[in-house]
Design a protein around this motif. Structure first.
Motif, mmCIF file in Angstrom:
data_model
loop_
_atom_site.group_PDB
_atom_site.id
_atom_site.type_symbol
_atom_site.label_atom_id
_atom_site.label_comp_id
_atom_site.label_asym_id
_atom_site.label_seq_id
_atom_site.Cartn_x
_atom_site.Cartn_y
_atom_site.Cartn_z
ATOM 1 N N SER A 101 -51.362 5.593 30.190
ATOM 2 C CA SER A 101 -51.786 5.367 31.577
ATOM 3 C C SER A 101 -50.578 4.866 32.357
ATOM 4 O O SER A 101 -49.548 4.506 31.764
ATOM 5 C CB SER A 101 -52.917 4.327 31.652
ATOM 6 O OG SER A 101 -52.412 3.026 31.362
ATOM 7 N N GLY A 102 -50.734 4.821 33.671
ATOM 8 C CA GLY A 102 -49.668 4.268 34.505
ATOM 9 C C GLY A 102 -49.443 2.796 34.180
ATOM 10 O O GLY A 102 -48.296 2.330 34.087
ATOM 11 N N MET A 103 -50.528 2.060 33.978
ATOM 12 C CA MET A 103 -50.394 0.634 33.663
ATOM 13 C C MET A 103 -49.727 0.423 32.303
ATOM 14 O O MET A 103 -48.986 -0.540 32.121
ATOM 15 C CB MET A 103 -51.759 -0.078 33.701
ATOM 16 C CG MET A 103 -52.239 -0.461 35.091
ATOM 17 S SD MET A 103 -50.994 -1.233 36.168
ATOM 18 C CE MET A 103 -50.467 -2.645 35.217
ATOM 19 N N ILE A 106 -46.071 0.733 33.076
ATOM 20 C CA ILE A 106 -45.552 -0.430 33.811
ATOM 21 C C ILE A 106 -45.483 -1.655 32.886
ATOM 22 O O ILE A 106 -44.482 -2.381 32.860
ATOM 23 C CB ILE A 106 -46.432 -0.710 35.063
ATOM 24 C CG1 ILE A 106 -46.279 0.448 36.059
ATOM 25 C CG2 ILE A 106 -46.069 -2.046 35.705
ATOM 26 C CD1 ILE A 106 -47.261 0.406 37.217
ATOM 27 N N TYR A 127 -49.762 -2.539 43.692
ATOM 28 C CA TYR A 127 -50.975 -2.031 43.058
ATOM 29 C C TYR A 127 -51.648 -3.200 42.321
ATOM 30 O O TYR A 127 -50.968 -4.013 41.683
ATOM 31 C CB TYR A 127 -50.589 -0.918 42.077
ATOM 32 C CG TYR A 127 -51.756 -0.368 41.317
ATOM 33 C CD1 TYR A 127 -52.715 0.408 41.956
ATOM 34 C CD2 TYR A 127 -51.911 -0.628 39.960
ATOM 35 C CE1 TYR A 127 -53.794 0.908 41.257
ATOM 36 C CE2 TYR A 127 -52.994 -0.119 39.256
ATOM 37 C CZ TYR A 127 -53.934 0.643 39.914
ATOM 38 O OH TYR A 127 -54.999 1.135 39.222
ATOM 39 N N ASN A 180 -49.408 0.911 47.815
ATOM 40 C CA ASN A 180 -50.849 1.163 47.760
ATOM 41 C C ASN A 180 -51.553 -0.071 48.336
ATOM 42 O O ASN A 180 -51.321 -1.152 47.817
ATOM 43 C CB ASN A 180 -51.226 1.377 46.289
ATOM 44 C CG ASN A 180 -52.656 1.772 46.080
ATOM 45 O OD1 ASN A 180 -53.437 1.837 47.017
ATOM 46 N ND2 ASN A 180 -53.011 2.017 44.839
ATOM 47 N N ASP A 210 -42.023 2.113 41.489
ATOM 48 C CA ASP A 210 -43.296 2.806 41.252
ATOM 49 C C ASP A 210 -43.406 3.936 42.277
ATOM 50 O O ASP A 210 -43.574 3.691 43.470
ATOM 51 C CB ASP A 210 -44.458 1.804 41.390
ATOM 52 C CG ASP A 210 -45.816 2.439 41.067
ATOM 53 O OD1 ASP A 210 -45.951 3.676 41.163
ATOM 54 O OD2 ASP A 210 -46.747 1.679 40.730
ATOM 55 N N THR A 212 -45.635 6.465 42.269
ATOM 56 C CA THR A 212 -46.928 7.148 42.114
ATOM 57 C C THR A 212 -47.387 7.863 43.385
ATOM 58 O O THR A 212 -47.917 8.962 43.319
ATOM 59 C CB THR A 212 -47.993 6.123 41.679
ATOM 60 O OG1 THR A 212 -47.590 5.566 40.431
ATOM 61 C CG2 THR A 212 -49.369 6.743 41.549
ATOM 62 N N PHE A 213 -47.163 7.239 44.549
ATOM 63 C CA PHE A 213 -47.722 7.790 45.788
ATOM 64 C C PHE A 213 -47.085 9.101 46.227
ATOM 65 O O PHE A 213 -47.746 9.925 46.825
ATOM 66 C CB PHE A 213 -47.635 6.760 46.922
ATOM 67 C CG PHE A 213 -48.940 6.060 47.154
ATOM 68 C CD1 PHE A 213 -49.645 5.527 46.089
ATOM 69 C CD2 PHE A 213 -49.483 5.964 48.421
ATOM 70 C CE1 PHE A 213 -50.869 4.906 46.275
ATOM 71 C CE2 PHE A 213 -50.708 5.342 48.630
ATOM 72 C CZ PHE A 213 -51.394 4.810 47.558
ATOM 73 N N SER A 232 -47.687 6.904 37.817
ATOM 74 C CA SER A 232 -48.998 7.063 37.192
ATOM 75 C C SER A 232 -49.291 8.552 37.210
ATOM 76 O O SER A 232 -49.514 9.140 38.268
ATOM 77 C CB SER A 232 -50.084 6.291 37.954
ATOM 78 O OG SER A 232 -51.354 6.735 37.500
ATOM 79 N N THR A 234 -51.843 9.871 36.205
ATOM 80 C CA THR A 234 -53.268 10.002 36.511
ATOM 81 C C THR A 234 -53.481 10.570 37.915
ATOM 82 O O THR A 234 -54.470 11.255 38.160
ATOM 83 C CB THR A 234 -53.925 8.602 36.458
ATOM 84 O OG1 THR A 234 -53.517 7.944 35.264
ATOM 85 C CG2 THR A 234 -55.433 8.687 36.516
ATOM 86 N N LYS A 235 -52.568 10.279 38.812
ATOM 87 C CA LYS A 235 -52.753 10.604 40.230
ATOM 88 C C LYS A 235 -52.239 12.019 40.524
ATOM 89 O O LYS A 235 -52.766 12.961 39.969
ATOM 90 C CB LYS A 235 -52.073 9.531 41.084
ATOM 91 C CG LYS A 235 -52.395 8.083 40.645
ATOM 92 C CD LYS A 235 -53.848 7.723 40.805
ATOM 93 C CE LYS A 235 -54.213 6.385 40.166
ATOM 94 N NZ LYS A 235 -53.458 5.229 40.610
ATOM 95 N N LEU A 244 -55.825 10.367 32.181
ATOM 96 C CA LEU A 244 -55.032 9.175 32.488
ATOM 97 C C LEU A 244 -53.681 9.344 31.812
ATOM 98 O O LEU A 244 -53.610 9.859 30.682
ATOM 99 C CB LEU A 244 -55.699 7.914 31.919
ATOM 100 C CG LEU A 244 -56.988 7.444 32.586
ATOM 101 C CD1 LEU A 244 -57.715 6.471 31.668
ATOM 102 C CD2 LEU A 244 -56.715 6.769 33.922
ATOM 103 N N GLY A 245 -52.623 8.934 32.486
ATOM 104 C CA GLY A 245 -51.296 9.006 31.880
ATOM 105 C C GLY A 245 -50.286 8.287 32.745
ATOM 106 O O GLY A 245 -50.558 7.961 33.907
ATOM 107 N N LEU A 365 -56.708 8.588 43.452
ATOM 108 C CA LEU A 365 -56.073 9.408 44.477
ATOM 109 C C LEU A 365 -55.276 10.511 43.803
ATOM 110 O O LEU A 365 -55.082 10.514 42.590
ATOM 111 C CB LEU A 365 -55.144 8.533 45.334
ATOM 112 C CG LEU A 365 -54.092 7.700 44.574
ATOM 113 C CD1 LEU A 365 -52.711 8.296 44.687
ATOM 114 C CD2 LEU A 365 -54.076 6.266 45.090
#
Ligand SMILES: *Cc1c(COP(=O)(O)O)cnc(C)c1O
Length: 421
Positions: A101-103, A106, A127, A180, A210, A212-213, A232, A234-235, A244-245, A365
């Motif tokens: 997952s992204g977490m 991180i 986040y 975010n 990060d 991700t966005f 992430s 996942t997004k 999830l990744g 998202l």
């Protein structure tokens, strides 16, 4: 399976859009299959005892664990290596580590970098999961964090780092840009400049962004000088709200310690999710382009609607502002996730949300479908109202992630739902 031929070293000759399709997989390795197999196995046979020893030596003792023969799937497995090679190429990186997952990405990156008594400097807002890690686990390990008041101002960045170094070894500067859910920007080059300046007299902190966005087709933090970029998956990268990744990219020297810790934590990305990611990455450039175009249409509709107070869409940053200058230098796209505030508060926001027919209400998202949520009562439920309000997340704020549907249907849906307010 047959032996994989050697790949030529050196810079990638192709465009990212081309590498998104197929890079990291060689059909000769799997019966000529145009798509990779999913290698579902927990362990790998050693051909000889000597080969076993050599695989372990390469994995655990050299700077290039990727060159080791496979040992055990928690350490490395074929689908993981394919995803890592492809995502590294898209992010313009030498190396990548993919996580569950992204977490997970991180957490492993921070835990591989900080030690008790260190300090961390970060942009704000962060986040929720990342903030929770800083204020929970890391604070418990005696790691104190300091927020940069204005991450567009080199003076504000340097001042915060100046304070942090007096409280302990400053080991990481954590940047989330765009943030975010506010889409607030940070000047990555200014952060790198301040880290380098500090490095001349003190320990140089690692700069972690990060991304991700915007993802690799909207922003490439490593090209701005960041040491590590975390996404992430996942997004947008996964892009279909079905996995999830997470991924960390950077130089091999920066990524290998994080990958080693992943082996201890056991948070690698599993073969099936890796396979789905490989498939998703093929269309990432197309999805990034279409969602960004749709978002420009929807954001313009919302900005001009009498029942909408404001829109945080990056394409609307005022000419001549510091944010606009950083946006133009650092970002290739305004992305497709932004917030808007409607006239009124929770009651008006809920009335609108409950009338939506095309747009779905959910957190997360970056999927093919447009998603919307009322930030104050969902993603920011446990954040104190004063803290939320300080970053523009009040009771009228809605976060929307625009998908690949026809933009006219999205606009019509918002239009009829706003009529209920
Ligand atoms: C979702 C998200 C994360 C966490 O990713 P997961 O895959 O949900 O663990 C981290 N940072 C940002 C900016 C996010 O939006």
């Amino acid at each position: 399976m047959t032996e994989r031929p050697e790949r030529p070293a050196g810079p990638q000759p192709h465009h990212p859009e081309t590498m998104a399709v197929g890079h990291g997989y060689d059909a000769a390795a799997a019966f000529g299959a145009i798509k990779p197999p999913i290698v579902l196995t927990s362990t790998f046979t050693y051909p000889t005892a000597g080969a076993a020893k050599e695989a372990h030596r390469t994995f655990f003792e050299t700077a290039s664990p990727d060159e080791a023969e496979y040992i055990y799937a928690r350490l490395d497995h074929p689908n993981l290596r394919m995803v890592q090679e492809r995502f590294a190429a898209l992010d313009g990186a030498e190396a990548c580590a993919a996580f569950s997952s992204g977490m997970a990405a991180i957490s492993a990156t921070l835990l591989a970098t900080v030690r008790p008594g260190d300090t961390v400097v970060h942009t704000a807002p962060l986040y929720g999961g990342t903030l929770g890690l800083l204020t929970g686990l890391l604070a418990g390990l005696g790691v104190r964090s300091f927020a940069i008041p204005d991450a567009l101002s080199p003076a504000s960045i340097a001042e915060t780092m100046g304070v942090a170094v007096t409280k302990g070894r400053l080991s990481v500067v954590l940047v989330e840009s765009p943030a975010n859910p506010t889409a607030g920007l940070a000047d990555i080059r200014a952060v790198v400049g301040a880290a380098n300046a500090l490095g001349r007299s003190d320990h140089r902190p690692l700069v972690l962004v990060d991304n991700t966005f915007l993802g690799p087709f909207g922003q490439r933090p490593l090209e701005e000088g960041a040491d590590l970029s975390v996404t992430s998956l996942t997004k947008y990268a996964g892009g279909h709200s079905d996995l999830l990744g997470g991924a960390v990219t950077g130089s091999a020297a920066a990524v290998v310690p994080v990958r080693r810790l992943r082996t201890s934590l056991g948070t690698h990305l599993d073969p099936f999710s890796c396979w789905m990611m490989l498939r998703s990455l093929e269309t990432l450039p197309l999805r990034a382009e279409r969602t960004a175009r749709n978002a420009a249409t929807v954001a313009a509709f919302l900005r001009d609607h009498p029942k909408v107070r404001d829109v945080t869409y990056l394409g609307f940053l005022p000419e001549g502002s510091a944010a606009r200058a950083v946006f133009e230098r650092q970002c290739r796209s305004a992305g497709s996730t932004f917030s808007f505030r409607i006239a009124g508060g929770e009651r008006e926001a809920f009335a609108m949300l409950d009338r939506l027919r095309v747009i779905r209400m959910a957190v997360s998202l970056g999927g093919t479908e447009t998603l919307i949520c009322h930030s104050a009562t969902t993603t920011h439920y446990s954040v104190a109202p004063e803290v939320r309000a300080a970053v523009g997340v009040d009771d009228s704020a809605l976060r929307i992630s625009i998908g690949i549907e026809h933009p006219d249907d999205l606009v019509a849906d918002l239009d009829q739902a706003l009529a209920a307010v």
